[in-house]
Design a protein around this motif. Structure first.
Motif, PDB file in Angstrom:
ATOM      1  N   UNK A 138      -4.489  14.928 -12.293  1.00  0.00           N
ATOM      2  CA  UNK A 138      -3.562  13.800 -12.419  1.00  0.00           C
ATOM      3  C   UNK A 138      -4.055  12.595 -11.621  1.00  0.00           C
ATOM      4  N   UNK A 139      -4.526  12.816 -10.388  1.00  0.00           N
ATOM      5  CA  UNK A 139      -5.008  11.667  -9.612  1.00  0.00           C
ATOM      6  C   UNK A 139      -6.227  11.038 -10.285  1.00  0.00           C
ATOM      7  N   UNK A 140      -7.014  11.857 -10.962  1.00  0.00           N
ATOM      8  CA  UNK A 140      -8.178  11.301 -11.659  1.00  0.00           C
ATOM      9  C   UNK A 140      -7.740  10.384 -12.805  1.00  0.00           C
ATOM     10  N   UNK A 141      -6.740  10.839 -13.560  1.00  0.00           N
ATOM     11  CA  UNK A 141      -6.217   9.995 -14.649  1.00  0.00           C
ATOM     12  C   UNK A 141      -5.641   8.703 -14.075  1.00  0.00           C
ATOM     13  N   UNK A 171       0.854  -1.180   0.000  1.00  0.00           N
ATOM     14  CA  UNK A 171       0.000   0.000   0.000  1.00  0.00           C
ATOM     15  C   UNK A 171       0.890   1.231   0.000  1.00  0.00           C
ATOM     16  N   UNK A 172       0.585   2.135  -0.893  1.00  0.00           N
ATOM     17  CA  UNK A 172       1.253   3.413  -0.903  1.00  0.00           C
ATOM     18  C   UNK A 172       0.246   4.437  -1.374  1.00  0.00           C
ATOM     19  N   UNK A 173       0.712   5.640  -1.669  1.00  0.00           N
ATOM     20  CA  UNK A 173      -0.232   6.592  -2.246  1.00  0.00           C
ATOM     21  C   UNK A 173       0.502   7.632  -3.073  1.00  0.00           C
ATOM     22  N   UNK A 174      -0.239   8.241  -3.965  1.00  0.00           N
ATOM     23  CA  UNK A 174       0.310   9.361  -4.715  1.00  0.00           C
ATOM     24  C   UNK A 174      -0.424  10.624  -4.279  1.00  0.00           C
TER      25      UNK A 174
END
Lengths: 610, 553
Positions: free
Chosen positions: B377-380, B368-371
């Motif tokens: 950008x997160x939507x793409x 598990x990580x996150x951006x």
């Protein structure tokens, strides 16, 4: 030498399919750091090279779970008997003291050095191998090649690799075998294609779409994909229009309990389709999340396996394409989503070793490995700790693992549960198929006036006679086939039977019906057929007639009630006689021009996970 | 040369057009976050409910900040063509009270073979394995805790299908943590979970880069990043580095002088960087350095992929062998202030996609990580994940939620990070002490690492008796094989070249202090020192040293 060895000897090598590999996948090499690994095993070497964190800093000392015993659910018989005996009470019904459980424990460190038996957090939470957590990989490989597909007709059999679920697995297969294509950048001759059923799992098609693939739908019948006839596979491939791009070399198919139509493909049909795939050099990606959910009560014949799996239950199931895959052109996707839980994000791909090796390379540079919590928990549940190791505890009552026997028993129990759900829902749906107009005169008169186009003069006359109660008009509203497998019932409506058929177009009636079901007295959501239509033509011409009902998800106790509400909604919807009633239902929908389609796409995202 | 200070406390007044919030004036404090949470609709925690960071940011974070730049001109066609599914329509119906769905194909939680899940974890302040054995706490997640109102997360919800952004439960914690630590200076930032940074990076490459494109990275870089880029047809151009990593001047030069005809590719616009405890060099870009690099990125309109697995492996300043240690951070404010500001914190334009990971601070196996990036950008990213990885596995999400949100909370997690900081400081000091003791200083030199897991040892190849008859790669090979002969395994610097086809005039080895027991670190360095001496024909001084110290091992 045993006959089995002789059999092995005669098998052909899997065909070299490397010409289908994508540019990116052909280019992949084993991670350069992996070349280092040979030095790691030098005894006593001072290891200052690797980049792994220290497992002392993992803030978990153990992981425990109360888990089910494999026999929690009552199975249904493997051979159809009459009447179906599936209705017997099972243990789970005794709500007073819950079903018996086991206690599965993954320790921080197991007391074994055998990497294939060692199940613990210290190893599972560390960076691992892309193939899968060694003990679980080993178990699944054995289960796959010995029990699930005991006969794969190419030399040395198949290899597996673990995935983060079948969406991930499919995405990797596509990455391995498809070159991306962009309009304006690449010539049309290079545009590749994906064959699929007319109605298909949308999420899979959405993997292919952004890569510029042609989606090439193939006609279906009750079994699933058709080999022959107009729109069948032979037709699609032999009459391929090269102006659209390359002849498709990939096929996505769900062969058991197909999503959404719930068809189950016979062995005979598999052979026909496989022969075409061999002829046209197509690779089959077989996605079978529902393979163990096959319902003998809907079935007339039982296939005879070429080689026993060792389990009557597994022997009774229609086998995978792998069982006839003498060229090695099948990649099969399996998942734990439907057998354990979707949140596991765990599955595996089975196929010829050369292709699996390429997918391994893709995995190393993308997902790396499934969750360590999940892999160790499932390994401990099923396999249990190594002999004599008391640090962990498996899913069986005595602290051993479930073992293959337990795993198969668990699947059998799940099949039983889903079969009973399927039967309950189908029984209720059966009763609501037709509309019986046993007329109150008032409304019928009104109707007769409106229906001048449709109703025959004789019928109109009969309706006009208020004393004639013997004239009862029945019309089939919808129909469906009892599923042979899977989690869905595919219901096909005949909107021409609706009183407003001549005034309101079927797609609009369909949309209104869907909204009507959400009203307080029904409160049912079903999947509109449009979200599964593989092409615009199918979506525009046919999809509005169909709805998919999932009998797997709702609470068991509510199932009959919901099914009844579904039927009531239909019956009452067929009583609408004014165009304005439909307009009223759709008033929120008509604000934008394409709102309906958008909403359908959105539906897919929200409720079409599988 | 005196070692650079491991703690970078930068003044804020030197910025030209970049306003950086002072860490002290953070809008929220760790222990206040729970109290500030907005009241939420219960449906937010339900099965596969979509969740967005914007629901979880503090109000001050939303106020009066500019929106991020748009990146339409940088996204690939593949990414553009991912269909956005408007879920609003359907959500309207799902929200109807009492509605039951026969639509979705989700299996029933009744059939999950798990009734509850429990784990033993450290209590706050007693973080070591030893202490956990004595005072560890068992935390438990039940199957229907949500329905029974015991918790907002349970097995029946999180073990089922979820959304590609991850569950609302854990996404809330992640968003709050990100705001606490980085306070991104633009309005529409958001977080989206990943299944680990390698996967996130691969997806980012596919979002921004076409076949034949170049990306920019440090001249020595994470080998797996290059291996991820290569098969996609993406080339890497390496930028020169010094003790603080990437050099902004060289970055500017490379971009200014970029000749598309000569390079056969358009000017690159993606910078991949590991700013803290870089792998393999261990270099950490200071705050000034980051600002300078950011300015170059603005000048050339670059998009930054900030890969930060080692951000919280920033350590105490190195004081030298046998010198008193710098006292640990007194409180959370001091701890946070001591961290080098991230690019995300500097990112007034929204040109950064930051990748965070639990791999180094919790465990790699969580996957598990996150951006964190602008909503565009997160939507793409989300659209892409929908049809590939999907969200991270629910089991890890549930476990992390129980540990990080319910058990430790933000405040306890910062305590844990301080614990990790001090642990790694100890390990780093062990390897540095061993280096000073056992390595020939006239041919091996190094900078004390300020962060991360790696120690980067520079070899003065020009002093090698067979140089230049023997090339740099040959000398590297010789020392490497001799080191194995002596019984120590280190990584060759050439494994980490961003560009293999470019000649290098440096020779390095990478050693790690992250995992091995202390005695093994010392012994390994001693053996490596011998290998260097043998290769260079120097006297084996350390043999005697071993005679006196050998008992220890």
């Amino acid at each position: 030498m045993s006959t089995m060895d002789n059999m092995q000897k005669e098998l052909p090598e899997p065909k070299d399919l490397s010409h289908h590999l994508s540019r990116t996948t052909r280019n992949r090499q084993a991670s350069s750091i992996k070349q280092f690994y040979k030095y790691f095993s030098i005894p006593g070497i001072g290891q200052l090279a690797g980049g792994l964190p220290n497992n002392n800093y993992f803030p978990f000392d153990d992981l425990e779970a109360r888990t089910a015993l494999p026999d929690r659910w009552n199975p249904t018989p493997n051979i159809p008997i009459d009447p179906p005996s599936g209705k017997s009470k099972d243990k789970s019904k005794d709500k007073s003291k819950g079903p018996p459980e086991s206690h599965t424990v993954v320790p921080k460190a197991a007391n074994t050095t055998d990497v294939l038996k060692r199940i613990d957090l210290a190893s599972a939470l560390q960076y691992g191998t892309a193939q899968g957590y060694p003990p679980l990989y080993q178990f699944l490989r054995q289960f796959t090649t010995q029990n699930l597909h005991p006969h794969i007709p190419y030399k040395d059999g198949a290899e597996i690799i673990l995935t983060c679920g079948s969406t991930d697995g499919f995405s990797k297969c596509i990455q391995a075998l498809n070159n991306e294509w962009s309009e304006g950048r690449d010539p049309i001759e290079e545009k590749e294609g994906l064959l699929c059923e007319d109605y298909a799992y949308m999420n899979a098609l959405q993997t292919a779409n952004p890569r510029g693939m042609n989606i090439a739908p193939v006609g279906m019948d009750d079994e699933g994909m058709r080999a022959e006839g107009p729109g069948g596979l032979n037709d699609v491939l032999s009459n391929w229009n090269y102006a659209k791009g390359k002849l498709p070399h990939l096929m996505y198919t769900v062969t058991i309990g197909q999503n959404p139509t719930s068809g189950t493909l016979s062995v005979q049909r598999r052979k026909e389709i496989y022969a075409l795939c061999a002829k046209y050099d197509v690779i089959i990606i077989e996605d079978d999340p529902y393979w163990y959910l096959q319902y003998p009560s809907s079935k007339s014949s039982v296939p005879i396996p070429q080689k026993s799996s060792g389990f009557a239950f597994l022997d009774s199931l229609v086998p995978s394409y792998l069982s006839i895959d003498y060229e090695g052109r099948v990649l099969r996707l399996d998942t734990f989503s439907k057998t354990v839980a979707p949140g596991c994000r765990l599955g595996w791909i089975t196929g010829q070793p050369a292709l699996i090796e390429r997918i391994l390379r893709i995995t190393e540079c993308s997902t790396q490995q499934p969750s360590g919590f999940v892999q160790s928990m499932i390994a401990e549940l099923i396999m249990g700790p190594a002999k004599g190791d008391k640090s962990g505890s498996g899913g069986a009552k005595d602290g051993h693992g479930w073992d293959v026997e337990g795993w198969v028993r668990w699947l059998e129990g799940l099949r039983g549960e889903y079969q009973r759900r399927m039967e309950d829902m189908c029984d209720i749906l059966d009763r609501g198929k037709t509309l019986v107009k046993s007329g109150r005169r008032k409304s019928l008169s009104g109707l007769a006036g409106n229906l001048s186009l449709e109703a025959s003069p004789a019928a109109t006359e009969a309706l006009a006679n208020e004393d004639d109660w013997s004239v009862i008009e029945t019309a089939k509203i919808y129909d469906f086939i009892r599923p042979l497998g899977g989690m869905f019932i595919w219901v096909r409506f005949d909107f021409t039977s609706h009183p407003l058929a001549s005034k309101v177009l079927a797609p609009r009636l369909s949309r209104a019906l869907w909204i009507f079901w959400t009203f307080p007295q029904y409160r049912v959501l079903v999947s509109p057929g449009g979200i599964f239509g593989a092409s615009d033509a199918i979506r525009e011409q046919d999809a509005h007639n169909c709805f998919r009902l999932c009998f797997a998800a709702c609470p068991r106790d509510d199932l009959k009630d919901i099914s009844t509400r579904f039927v009531k909604g239909v019956q009452n919807f067929w009583r609408f006689k004014k165009v304005s009633d439909i307009d009223e239902l759709l008033k929120d929908e008509d604000d934008g021009t394409a709102a309906g389609l958008d909403a359908t796409a959105g539906m897919g995202a929200l409720i079409g996970f599988c | 040369m005196s070692p650079p200070s491991a703690v970078e406390v930068e003044a804020v007044d030197d910025t030209t057009g970049v306003t950086i919030p002072d860490p002290f004036s953070l809008p929220i404090k760790a222990n206040e976050i729970h109290g500030r949470r907005r009241k939420t609709d219960k449906s937010q925690w339900m099965l596969a409910a979509p969740a967005y960071s914007s629901s979880f940011k503090s109000n001050s974070s939303l106020k009066s900040k500019p929106k991020a730049k748009r990146w339409d001109h940088r996204l690939t066609l593949e990414s553009h063509s991912r269909k956005f599914n408007s879920i609003k329509q359907a959500a309207r119906f799902l929200g109807k009270p009492g509605i039951i769905s026969l639509g979705g194909g989700l299996p029933s939680a009744e059939y999950f073979p798990f009734e509850d899940l429990s784990m033993t974890v450290p209590s706050i302040g007693a973080f070591s394995e030893h202490e956990t054995a004595e005072s560890g706490v068992v935390i438990r997640a039940g199957k229907h805790d949500l329905r029974e109102e015991k918790s907002i997360a349970d097995i029946s919800t999180l073990f089922n299908y979820g959304q590609a952004m991850g569950s609302a439960q854990l996404l809330r914690w992640i968003t709050e943590h990100t705001e606490l630590v980085h306070a991104p200076p633009y309005a529409d930032w958001s977080c989206n979970m990943s299944i680990g940074s390698t996967s996130a990076l691969e997806m980012a490459f596919r979002m921004f880069c076409e076949r034949g494109d170049y990306i920019i990275s440090e001249e020595y870089t994470f080998a797996s990043a290059v291996e991820t880029a290569k098969p996609l047809g993406i080339n890497v151009v390496g930028i020169k580095m010094d003790a603080q990593g990437l050099l902004p001047e060289d970055l500017d030069t490379v971009l200014r002088e970029w000749n598309p005809a000569e390079r056969g590719a358009k000017k690159p616009f993606v910078l991949y960087t590991v700013p803290t405890g870089q792998n393999p060099t261990g270099a950490t870009q200071g705050g000034q350095r980051r600002r300078a690099i950011y300015r170059v990125c603005q000048k050339h309109d670059l998009y930054i992929l900030e890969d930060e697995p080692y951000y919280f492996l920033q350590m105490q300043p190195y004081t030298g062998a046998n010198q008193p240690d710098v006292p640990p951070p007194k409180n959370h404010e001091e701890f946070l202030k001591a961290l080098v500001p991230s690019y995300l914190r500097l990112d007034v334009d929204g040109r950064v996609m930051r990748m965070d990971s639990f791999s180094k601070v919790v465990a790699p196996g969580t996957r598990v990580g996150w951006i964190t990036a602008s909503e565009q950008i997160t939507e793409r990213y989300r659209m892409h994940a929908d049809t590939s990885t999907q969200g991270p596995n629910g089991v890890s999400q549930l476990i992390l939620f129980k540990l990080l949100d319910e058990h430790w909370g933000h405040s306890g997690y910062l305590d844990w990070l301080i614990h990790i900081r001090l642990e790694y400081t100890k390990r780093r000091d062990v390897i540095l002490d061993a280096c000073e003791k056992y390595l020939p200083r006239d041919v091996v030199s190094w900078q004390p690492p300020m962060a991360g897991m790696f120690h980067w040892l520079r070899i003065a190849y020009e002093k090698h008796p067979h140089y230049p008859q023997k090339s740099i790669p040959e000398i590297e090979e010789e020392i490497f094989m001799e080191s194995i002969e002596q019984g120590a395994l280190v990584m060759r610097g050439s494994w980490f070249y961003a560009q293999n086809d470019v000649e290098h005039d440096t020779l390095f080895f990478r050693a790690t202090y992250a995992a091995a027991p202390f005695e093994q670190i010392q012994e390994g360095i001693r053996r490596f020192g011998d290998a260097v001496r043998i290769s260079f024909g120097l006297e084996l001084e350390s043999r005697e040293a071993n005679g006196t110290n050998g008992n220890k091992a």
